[in-house]
Design a protein around this motif. Structure first.
Motif, short mmCIF file in Angstrom:
data_model
loop_
_atom_site.label_atom_id
_atom_site.label_comp_id
_atom_site.label_asym_id
_atom_site.label_seq_id
_atom_site.Cartn_x
_atom_site.Cartn_y
_atom_site.Cartn_z
N GLU A 175 -15.67 -3.90 -8.71
CA GLU A 175 -16.33 -3.00 -7.77
C GLU A 175 -15.62 -3.18 -6.45
OE1 GLU A 175 -20.49 -3.95 -8.39
OE2 GLU A 175 -20.09 -3.73 -10.53
N PHE A 176 -14.98 -2.10 -6.02
CA PHE A 176 -14.13 -2.18 -4.84
C PHE A 176 -14.58 -1.11 -3.86
CE2 PHE A 176 -10.37 -1.40 -2.27
CZ PHE A 176 -9.81 -2.66 -2.11
N ALA A 177 -14.86 -1.54 -2.62
CA ALA A 177 -15.32 -0.61 -1.59
C ALA A 177 -16.46 0.26 -2.13
CB ALA A 177 -14.16 0.24 -1.08
N GLY A 178 -17.37 -0.37 -2.88
CA GLY A 178 -18.57 0.32 -3.33
C GLY A 178 -18.39 1.18 -4.57
N GLN A 179 -17.23 1.15 -5.22
CA GLN A 179 -17.01 1.98 -6.41
C GLN A 179 -16.75 1.12 -7.64
OE1 GLN A 179 -14.74 5.73 -5.83
NE2 GLN A 179 -13.86 4.49 -4.17
N LYS A 180 -17.17 1.65 -8.80
CA LYS A 180 -16.89 0.97 -10.07
C LYS A 180 -15.56 1.50 -10.59
CE LYS A 180 -21.80 0.82 -11.40
NZ LYS A 180 -22.17 -0.56 -11.34
N LEU A 181 -14.58 0.62 -10.71
CA LEU A 181 -13.23 1.05 -11.06
C LEU A 181 -12.57 0.07 -12.02
CD1 LEU A 181 -11.86 1.89 -7.49
CD2 LEU A 181 -12.62 3.55 -9.20
N TRP A 182 -11.64 0.59 -12.81
CA TRP A 182 -10.67 -0.26 -13.50
C TRP A 182 -9.38 -0.13 -12.71
CZ3 TRP A 182 -11.45 -3.31 -17.89
CH2 TRP A 182 -12.74 -3.22 -18.44
N ARG A 183 -8.86 -1.24 -12.18
CA ARG A 183 -7.71 -1.18 -11.28
C ARG A 183 -6.51 -1.91 -11.87
NH1 ARG A 183 -8.33 -1.61 -5.17
NH2 ARG A 183 -7.09 0.29 -5.45
N THR A 184 -5.33 -1.48 -11.44
CA THR A 184 -4.09 -2.11 -11.90
C THR A 184 -3.59 -3.07 -10.83
OG1 THR A 184 -3.56 -0.05 -13.04
CG2 THR A 184 -1.76 -1.64 -12.78
N ILE A 185 -3.29 -4.28 -11.25
CA ILE A 185 -2.82 -5.31 -10.32
C ILE A 185 -1.30 -5.40 -10.37
CG2 ILE A 185 -2.83 -7.81 -9.84
CD1 ILE A 185 -5.74 -7.80 -10.88
N LEU A 186 -0.69 -5.47 -9.20
CA LEU A 186 0.76 -5.71 -9.15
C LEU A 186 1.04 -7.10 -8.61
CD1 LEU A 186 1.86 -5.53 -5.98
CD2 LEU A 186 1.64 -3.08 -6.38
N PHE A 187 2.17 -7.64 -9.03
CA PHE A 187 2.67 -8.91 -8.48
C PHE A 187 4.03 -8.64 -7.87
CE2 PHE A 187 0.14 -10.25 -12.20
CZ PHE A 187 -0.77 -11.08 -11.58
N ALA A 188 4.27 -9.18 -6.69
CA ALA A 188 5.59 -9.03 -6.06
C ALA A 188 6.10 -10.40 -5.66
CB ALA A 188 5.48 -8.14 -4.82
N ARG A 189 7.40 -10.57 -5.82
CA ARG A 189 8.00 -11.83 -5.34
C ARG A 189 9.30 -11.50 -4.59
NH1 ARG A 189 11.83 -12.71 -9.97
NH2 ARG A 189 13.32 -11.41 -8.88
N GLY A 190 9.58 -12.36 -3.59
CA GLY A 190 10.83 -12.24 -2.84
C GLY A 190 11.20 -13.61 -2.32
N ARG A 191 12.48 -13.80 -2.11
CA ARG A 191 12.97 -15.14 -1.77
C ARG A 191 13.50 -15.17 -0.33
NH1 ARG A 191 14.29 -18.80 -5.42
NH2 ARG A 191 14.48 -17.30 -7.11
N ARG A 192 13.25 -16.26 0.39
CA ARG A 192 13.90 -16.46 1.68
C ARG A 192 15.36 -16.78 1.41
NH1 ARG A 192 12.30 -20.18 6.93
NH2 ARG A 192 14.24 -19.78 8.01
N PRO A 193 16.29 -16.05 2.05
CA PRO A 193 17.70 -16.30 1.75
C PRO A 193 18.08 -17.76 2.00
CG PRO A 193 17.46 -14.34 3.08
CD PRO A 193 16.11 -15.00 3.05
N VAL A 194 18.98 -18.25 1.19
CA VAL A 194 19.46 -19.63 1.36
C VAL A 194 20.40 -19.68 2.55
CG1 VAL A 194 20.74 -21.53 0.27
CG2 VAL A 194 19.20 -20.08 -1.09
N ASP A 195 21.16 -18.60 2.71
CA ASP A 195 22.11 -18.51 3.80
C ASP A 195 21.43 -17.85 5.00
OD1 ASP A 195 24.06 -17.95 5.58
OD2 ASP A 195 25.35 -16.85 4.17
N ALA A 196 21.16 -18.63 6.06
CA ALA A 196 20.39 -18.12 7.20
C ALA A 196 21.03 -16.89 7.83
CB ALA A 196 20.24 -19.22 8.24
N ARG A 197 22.37 -16.77 7.72
CA ARG A 197 23.03 -15.62 8.36
C ARG A 197 22.56 -14.30 7.78
NH1 ARG A 197 29.00 -17.46 7.57
NH2 ARG A 197 27.92 -18.21 5.73
N SER A 198 22.18 -14.29 6.50
CA SER A 198 21.74 -13.04 5.90
C SER A 198 20.34 -12.63 6.38
CB SER A 198 21.80 -13.12 4.38
OG SER A 198 21.01 -14.19 3.94
N GLU A 199 19.67 -13.49 7.15
CA GLU A 199 18.35 -13.13 7.67
C GLU A 199 18.45 -12.45 9.03
OE1 GLU A 199 15.02 -15.93 7.11
OE2 GLU A 199 16.54 -17.30 6.37
N LEU A 200 19.64 -12.45 9.62
CA LEU A 200 19.77 -11.88 10.96
C LEU A 200 19.70 -10.37 10.91
CD1 LEU A 200 22.59 -14.20 12.36
CD2 LEU A 200 20.13 -14.36 12.74
#
Ligand SMILES: C[S@@+](CC[C@H](N)C(=O)[O-])C[C@H]1O[C@@H](n2cnc3c(N)ncnc32)[C@H](O)[C@@H]1O
Length: 268
Positions: free
Chosen positions: A243-268
């Motif tokens: 029950e989400f925001a007052g409604q009865k629903l069947w919902r789909t869950i997503l999973f996301a992943r991302g990595r902090r770069p090992v090489d700090a220069r690529s974060e600039l």
């Protein structure tokens, strides 16, 4: 009011994630003969779903939540399970507060894994949120979130049975504050929101939802804009009833992943 569907949602998420440990992409502890340390940051931890999911595979867990009620419940559960504060503990904080992000200090940096479960739909600025969480990872560490897929809802009838042919986006946007008016996020989240806990307030939870769901491309985009690499998004095979925001629903869950770069220069 007891809300038994929460236990089922949490169990489904737990099973799914434990079957996806390789996908998350970090060398978990207590697997086979390895005995290295592994530190988890459970952000917007609530009572600690992610801490329980990953508990067997990490050596130290730190939780942060903006709600004092949630933090109290989280710590009470951990102590009741016989775990010490050095192993697992949560504090009240908000990493996204641009003037005064908290908590700070070495104990709150360099995590191998950061999670934010069912939390990004509450955040006003998802790029800022993902970037703040990325900054608390060690280089090569991973941010993993779960949330709801746009278009992944199915309406349920009064008994909670799915109504075939109603696929779509049915969770609606219940903003509790004026659009366009930038409020500090902490104002929206009091008191605590989990329904089977003391302090639960359904109206406040609905009011704190910023967006009801995300597209796969949308999540990939804000993870990438936040400076994460090796980004991937997957969805759970089966919808979950809630029950989400007052409604009865069947919902789909997503999973996301991302990595902090090992090489700090690529974060600039
Ligand atoms: C729907 S609950 C999810 C709790 C838990 N992660 C779970 O999966 O059961 C969302 C949580 O996000 C917390 N929260 C919302 N905004 C936050 C922020 N800016 N910083 C930290 N926690 C926040 C709320 O207090 C609440 O505990």
């Amino acid at each position: 009011m007891s809300r038994p569907f929460f236990a089922k949602v949490n169990q489904a998420v737990t099973n799914d994630l434990r079957n996806r440990l390789d996908w998350i992409g970090i060398p978990f502890a207590n697997m086979g003969s390895s005995s290295h340390a592994l530190r988890l940051l459970d952000y917007a931890c609530g009572t600690g779903l992610m801490s329980r999911v990953f508990g067997p595979y990490v050596t130290e867990t730190r939780g942060i939540d903006v709600s004092p009620n949630m933090v109290a419940s989280y710590n009470a559960r951990a102590r009741a399970a016989g775990l010490s504060a050095s192993t697992i503990e949560a504090v009240v904080g908000d990493l996204f507060d641009t003037r005064n992000p908290s908590p700070t200090g070495a104990e709150w940096e360099g995590f191998d894994l950061a999670t934010a479960s069912f939390a990004f739909h509450h955040f006003e600025d998802v790029v800022h949120a993902a970037r703040c969480l990325k900054d608390r990872l060690r280089p090569g560490g991973v941010l993993m979130i779960n949330d709801f897929l746009e278009g992944g809802d199915l309406k349920a009838d009064e008994k909670g049975e799915p109504i075939e042919g109603t696929e779509g986006t049915w969770a609606v946007h219940h903003h509790g504050h004026e659009h366009g008016k930038k409020e500090h996020s902490t104002h929206q989240y009091q008191p605590a929101q989990v329904e089977d806990e003391p302090g639960w307030d359904r109206a406040k939870m609905a009011a704190s939802v910023v967006v009801p769901s995300f597209t796969i491309e949308g999540v990939k985009k804000f993870f990438t804009e936040a400076g994460l690499v090796d980004v991937d998004v997957v969805i759970m095979d089966k919808r979950v009833y809630m029950e989400f925001a007052g409604q009865k629903l069947w919902r789909t869950i997503l999973f996301a992943r991302g990595r902090r770069p090992v090489d700090a220069r690529s974060e600039l």
